[in-house]
Scaffold this motif. Structure first.
Motif, PDB file in Angstrom:
ATOM      1  N   SER A 350       0.822  -1.215   0.000  1.00 51.54           N
ATOM      2  CA  SER A 350       0.000   0.000   0.000  1.00 51.54           C
ATOM      3  C   SER A 350       0.852   1.260   0.000  1.00 51.54           C
ATOM      4  O   SER A 350       0.373   2.338  -0.373  1.00 51.54           O
ATOM      5  CB  SER A 350      -0.928   0.010   1.221  1.00 51.54           C
ATOM      6  N   ASN A 357      -1.490  -1.846  -4.141  1.00 55.78           N
ATOM      7  CA  ASN A 357      -2.327  -2.528  -3.158  1.00 55.78           C
ATOM      8  C   ASN A 357      -3.266  -3.516  -3.842  1.00 55.78           C
ATOM      9  O   ASN A 357      -3.406  -4.669  -3.406  1.00 55.78           O
ATOM     10  CB  ASN A 357      -3.137  -1.499  -2.364  1.00 55.78           C
ATOM     11  N   TRP A 587      -7.509  -8.175   2.035  1.00 55.25           N
ATOM     12  CA  TRP A 587      -7.564  -6.724   1.804  1.00 55.25           C
ATOM     13  C   TRP A 587      -8.088  -5.996   3.049  1.00 55.25           C
ATOM     14  O   TRP A 587      -7.535  -4.981   3.461  1.00 55.25           O
ATOM     15  CB  TRP A 587      -8.490  -6.422   0.627  1.00 55.25           C
ATOM     16  N   ASP A 588      -9.151  -6.533   3.638  1.00 53.34           N
ATOM     17  CA  ASP A 588      -9.728  -5.916   4.833  1.00 53.34           C
ATOM     18  C   ASP A 588      -8.740  -5.937   5.991  1.00 53.34           C
ATOM     19  O   ASP A 588      -8.579  -4.948   6.718  1.00 53.34           O
ATOM     20  CB  ASP A 588     -11.014  -6.652   5.216  1.00 53.34           C
ATOM     21  N   ARG A 591      -5.975  -3.313   5.608  1.00 51.97           N
ATOM     22  CA  ARG A 591      -6.424  -1.981   6.028  1.00 51.97           C
ATOM     23  C   ARG A 591      -6.381  -1.845   7.548  1.00 51.97           C
ATOM     24  O   ARG A 591      -5.884  -0.838   8.078  1.00 51.97           O
ATOM     25  CB  ARG A 591      -7.844  -1.733   5.507  1.00 51.97           C
ATOM     26  N   GLU A 595      -4.269   0.632  10.094  1.00 53.74           N
ATOM     27  CA  GLU A 595      -4.976   1.443  11.092  1.00 53.74           C
ATOM     28  C   GLU A 595      -4.460   1.206  12.508  1.00 53.74           C
ATOM     29  O   GLU A 595      -4.647   2.053  13.393  1.00 53.74           O
ATOM     30  CB  GLU A 595      -6.481   1.151  11.023  1.00 53.74           C
ATOM     31  N   HIS A 607      -2.705   4.285   4.003  1.00 58.50           N
ATOM     32  CA  HIS A 607      -4.060   4.001   4.455  1.00 58.50           C
ATOM     33  C   HIS A 607      -5.079   4.340   3.372  1.00 58.50           C
ATOM     34  O   HIS A 607      -6.056   3.605   3.170  1.00 58.50           O
ATOM     35  CB  HIS A 607      -4.376   4.783   5.734  1.00 58.50           C
ATOM     36  N   ALA A 610      -5.001   1.554   1.028  1.00 59.34           N
ATOM     37  CA  ALA A 610      -5.634   0.368   1.619  1.00 59.34           C
ATOM     38  C   ALA A 610      -7.148   0.477   1.594  1.00 59.34           C
ATOM     39  O   ALA A 610      -7.853  -0.531   1.437  1.00 59.34           O
ATOM     40  CB  ALA A 610      -5.136   0.171   3.050  1.00 59.34           C
ATOM     41  N   LEU A 611      -7.668   1.685   1.746  1.00 59.09           N
ATOM     42  CA  LEU A 611      -9.117   1.881   1.664  1.00 59.09           C
ATOM     43  C   LEU A 611      -9.642   1.533   0.272  1.00 59.09           C
ATOM     44  O   LEU A 611     -10.706   0.928   0.122  1.00 59.09           O
ATOM     45  CB  LEU A 611      -9.473   3.326   2.011  1.00 59.09           C
ATOM     46  N   ASP A 614      -9.607  -2.167  -0.020  1.00 57.71           N
ATOM     47  CA  ASP A 614     -10.663  -2.762   0.793  1.00 57.71           C
ATOM     48  C   ASP A 614     -12.011  -2.674   0.094  1.00 57.71           C
ATOM     49  O   ASP A 614     -12.850  -3.577   0.213  1.00 57.71           O
ATOM     50  CB  ASP A 614     -10.720  -2.071   2.157  1.00 57.71           C
TER      51      ASP A 614
END
Length: 647
Positions: A350, A357, A587-588, A591, A595, A607, A610-611, A614
């Motif tokens: 990421s 990502n 993926w989740d 993220r 965090e 981040h 990553a969002l 996700d």
């Protein structure tokens, strides 16, 4: 005809599951619903969920009525079984969600008493849905089998059981495709109902899509596994053999063990929530394994039972399904948890932006299929060997595979309970945040939510694996539907055409399912209604294709082409389902790993990347991936239904 002790036991075990589910519901709902602010937010989730479910069930009722009318050409028992399957599956999902949306406010409120009290309330909510799914599925199969056996002919029993499984399959397809597609656009209607609570639209979507979807999926899998194993026993041993009812005995003991296993979810000294949840699975597997040994010994001692297995081989073949379930959980945990390399590599990628990502997530999902498929192959080969399949007894070997599928699918009660807990915990945390509850309450609900999110992809992996093994058992039954042995010659263009047609279907269906997400943006009034209409239109396509393609291939190319189509659909569908489910979970987790403070934390570019990943992963693991399983099973059931017409 007198109902046997095995059928009575299966009915009793199913009824006990339903009764325990209702007792858990009462225990959860006796808690305080919290302050007025908490109840207002919870009511918005409840109303949004109920509105969607009513529309979904109306669509299923219309579509199901037309299909039931068409099925009368195959017999009244088939059509009535189809209706019974729809009603039982819908009832399990509706009651379970009705309890869940009411238990979430109570979970948020009890979090003020401590983490243990909140865990108990949330898990009672999940247990209600899990035990309802397992209890109603077992009761429906055992009850309809006893009814058809007493009042109908052997052909009525065969058609009735297939109709029952087909009804559960249709409900599962609608719950997975409609709910999964609409879940991603659920924020607008809720935002209108509750000022400042647009983020809680995700929780409405989680109920309508994920929770209802996995409940219907597992109901369908258990029903399908039981029906496939019972029909295999009829083909191998004869319609009057006690072996036809042995799958009901297996499911009865596993479901009974689930009732005890659900009681072992307690927060220990380590305060490890995920471990507390998995304890229910471990206890259930141990109790089920012990009871199945004595059940096998007792059954083989009955005077009318053909001695097709030794006690040890029968027990071992059945327990292969339990072992696969445990290994599947471990593999999914490794592929999706932020504690392991798959998710951490995506998190590290990421730092290069959204593109890297997404590429890393796709790679993780593709790679994860290796272990998942290897375990599934082992779960097919091992019982086949123990059943004497490699020693010239193909029929008993395939029946042993069916028993393994029944054992694995029967664990669905505790697995859905864990998933239902996660939905309740996630919504409880959203309620606590929106209602502005004290910090210590929000910290407790955040911990509950984190545990639920960690177990969700694991339960999804179990659902795909159990569905895959059940589908292999159903294909075995398809191969036994003909008096002349079915031979799939790969040099035959007809077989190859069927193989490629089946292999194409998961890709085509996955494309339609993904295309439903975000096609119409959610919003107030008519825009939200337009979203629902768009998703329902695409769901209709996803139902019609698995119904129509087997008919076209079967009547156009014959039984060999249809067999090739099933092989192609199973192979590509399982690879796609595992890749999407595991990749989405990874993926989740990536993220959430960022965090937690890695690579700059929440305010970093990593981040933001990553969002993006996700969002892609959520579409894969909550819409397209899960939908493939019931779609393939629907194709298989249609194929077995029309097989007698192709003989």
């Amino acid at each position: 005809m007198t109902v046997s002790n095995i059928v009575v036991f299966a009915l009793g075990s199913g009824a006990a599951g339903v009764a325990c589910a209702l007792l858990n519901a009462g225990g959860a709902l006796r808690r305080s619903a919290g302050s007025a602010e908490v109840q207002a937010v919870a009511r918005a989730i409840q109303e949004g969920t109920e509105v969607f479910l009513k529309r979904q069930y109306l669509a299923v009722a219309v579509f199901g009525s037309l299909l039931a009318l068409a099925l009368t050409r195959l017999g009244v028992w088939t059509a009535n079984g189809f209706i019974a399957g729809i009603v039982a599956s819908a009832l399990a999902g509706y009651i379970g969600l009705a309890v869940s949306v009411r238990a979430e406010a109570r979970t948020a409120d009890t979090a003020g008493e401590g983490l243990g009290a909140a865990l108990a309330t949330a898990f009672r909510s999940g247990t209600t849905m899990g035990l309802l799914v397992a209890g109603l599925a077992l009761s429906a199969v055992a009850g309809y089998y006893a009814l058809a056996l007493s009042m109908g002919t052997p052909d009525d029993v065969h058609g009735g059981l297939l109709g029952l499984a087909l009804g559960g399959s249709l409900m599962s397809v609608f719950a997975r495709t409609v709910g999964g597609g609409w879940a991603k656009t659920a924020g607008g209607p809720l935002a209108q109902a509750t000022s400042g609570a647009a983020a809680l639209g995700d929780y409405v979507g989680a109920h309508a899509g994920h929770a209802a979807g996995i409940a219907a999926d597992v109901f369908e899998t258990l029903t399908l596994a039981l029906v496939a194993a019972m029909l295999l026993a009829r083909s191998v041993f004869g319609a009057d053999s006690p072996w036809v009812e042995f799958p009901l005995l297996v499911a009865g003991f596993v479901v009974a063990a689930s009732l005890a296993g659900a009681c072992f979810v307690r927060l220990g000294k380590s305060r490890y929530l995920v471990g507390a949840l998995y304890r229910s699975v471990v206890v259930t597997m141990i109790l089920a394994g012990v009871s199945l040994y004595y059940a096998s010994e007792w059954f083989l001692g009955l005077p009318a039972v053909q001695p097709a297995f030794s006690v040890l081989n029968l027990f071992s073949a059945t327990c292969t399904g339990l072992a696969l379930a445990g290994l599947n959980v471990a593999a999914a945990e490794y592929h999706t948890s932020k504690s392991f390399d798959f998710a951490r590599r995506i998190a590290a990628a990421s730092r290069g932006g959204p593109a890297t990502n997404v590429v890393a997530g796709l790679a993780a999902g593709l790679k994860s299929t290796g272990w998942a498929i290897a375990l599934l192959c082992a779960a097919f080969i091992a019982p086949y060997y123990l059943g004497g399949g490699f020693s010239g007894h193909e029929g008993t070997g395939l029946f042993a595979v069916g028993l393994a599928a029944v054992a694995m699918a029967s664990l669905g009660g505790v697995m859905v309970a864990i998933d239902g807990y996660g939905i309740a915990a996630e919504a409880a945390h959203g309620i606590a945040e929106t209602a502005g509850l004290p910090d210590e309450v929000r910290q407790a609900t955040a911990s509950l939510d984190a545990a639920g999110r960690a177990t969700r992809p694991v339960v999804q992996g179990y659902a795909v694996g159990a569905g895959g093994l059940a589908m292999l058992a159903l294909f075995a039954e398809y191969s036994k539907c003909f008096s002349i042995p079915l031979v799939l010659n790969l040099s035959d263009p007809v077989v190859l055409t069927g193989l490629f047609a089946g292999g194409l279907m998961p890709y085509l269906l996955g494309s339609v399912s993904l295309g439903a997400i975000g096609k119409v943006a959610a919003g107030p009034g008519g825009q939200a209604n337009a979203t629902m209409r768009a998703v329902f239109r695409r769901a209709s396509i996803l139902v019609l294709l698995p119904l129509a393609v087997p008919l076209l291939v079967g009547f156009g190319g014959g039984r060999e082409a249809l067999g090739g189509m099933l092989v192609g659909a199973i192979v590509t569908g399982l690879f796609q389902a595992f890749a999407m489910s595991n990749g989405g979970g990874a993926w989740d987790s990536a993220r959430r790993y960022i965090e937690d403070g890695m690579y700059g934390g929440r305010d970093s570019e990593a981040h933001q990347a990553a969002l993006t990943g996700d969002r892609v992963g959520t579409a894969c693991k909550e819409a397209a991936g899960p939908a493939l399983n019931p779609l393939i099973k629907l194709m298989g059931l249609v194929s077995v239904l029309i097989a007698p017409l192709l003989a």
